[in-house]
Motif scaffolding. Structure first.
Motif, PDB file in Angstrom:
ATOM      1  N   UNK A  46      -0.713 -10.032  -2.831  1.00 26.78           N
ATOM      2  CA  UNK A  46      -0.795  -8.863  -1.952  1.00 26.78           C
ATOM      3  C   UNK A  46      -2.219  -8.602  -1.471  1.00 26.78           C
ATOM      4  N   UNK A  47      -3.161  -8.475  -2.384  1.00 27.04           N
ATOM      5  CA  UNK A  47      -4.538  -8.169  -1.989  1.00 27.04           C
ATOM      6  C   UNK A  47      -5.160  -9.303  -1.167  1.00 27.04           C
ATOM      7  N   UNK A  58       0.458  -3.948   4.100  1.00 26.09           N
ATOM      8  CA  UNK A  58       1.224  -4.486   2.972  1.00 26.09           C
ATOM      9  C   UNK A  58       0.838  -3.773   1.684  1.00 26.09           C
ATOM     10  N   UNK A  59      -0.440  -3.577   1.481  1.00 26.57           N
ATOM     11  CA  UNK A  59      -0.907  -2.851   0.298  1.00 26.57           C
ATOM     12  C   UNK A  59      -0.358  -1.425   0.281  1.00 26.57           C
ATOM     13  N   UNK A  60      -0.416  -0.757   1.419  1.00 25.91           N
ATOM     14  CA  UNK A  60       0.086   0.611   1.490  1.00 25.91           C
ATOM     15  C   UNK A  60       1.589   0.678   1.237  1.00 25.91           C
ATOM     16  N   UNK A  61       2.301  -0.377   1.627  1.00 20.49           N
ATOM     17  CA  UNK A  61       3.744  -0.419   1.417  1.00 20.49           C
ATOM     18  C   UNK A  61       4.086  -0.519  -0.068  1.00 20.49           C
ATOM     19  N   UNK A  62       3.370  -1.346  -0.806  1.00 21.17           N
ATOM     20  CA  UNK A  62       3.726  -1.583  -2.210  1.00 21.17           C
ATOM     21  C   UNK A  62       3.099  -0.606  -3.185  1.00 21.17           C
ATOM     22  N   UNK A  63       2.042   0.083  -2.777  1.00 18.12           N
ATOM     23  CA  UNK A  63       1.429   1.061  -3.668  1.00 18.12           C
ATOM     24  C   UNK A  63       2.102   2.413  -3.491  1.00 18.12           C
ATOM     25  N   UNK A  64       2.446   3.013  -4.585  1.00 21.91           N
ATOM     26  CA  UNK A  64       3.098   4.314  -4.512  1.00 21.91           C
ATOM     27  C   UNK A  64       2.046   5.410  -4.374  1.00 21.91           C
TER      28      UNK A  64
END
Length: 67
Positions: A46-47, A58-64
């Motif tokens: 991801x990173x 993508x990071x914003x999508x997977x981080x709550x």
């Protein structure tokens, strides 16, 4: 990946270097496909993938929100 100026081959090669294992264009295609059932992107990608694409969506999508 669609918006990137880099080819999928170039993205795969750069990602493979950063994570230390092989990444194929076919893997990128599976991860990006909306039609593919098994499209699990490994968490350790991801990173670096976000950095390669210069896109943090993508990071914003997977981080709550509570992280």
């Amino acid at each position: 990946m669609r918006a990137s100026t880099k080819s999928r081959q170039a993205i795969a090669e750069e990602l493979a270097k950063r994570i230390g294992r092989g990444v194929s264009v076919e893997s990128l295609n599976k991860w990006a496909s909306e039609a593919e059932y098994e499209r699990r992107l490994p968490a350790d990608c991801v990173l670096p993938l976000s950095e390669i694409l210069a896109d943090d969506s993508l990071q914003r999508l997977v981080l709550t929100p509570h992280m």
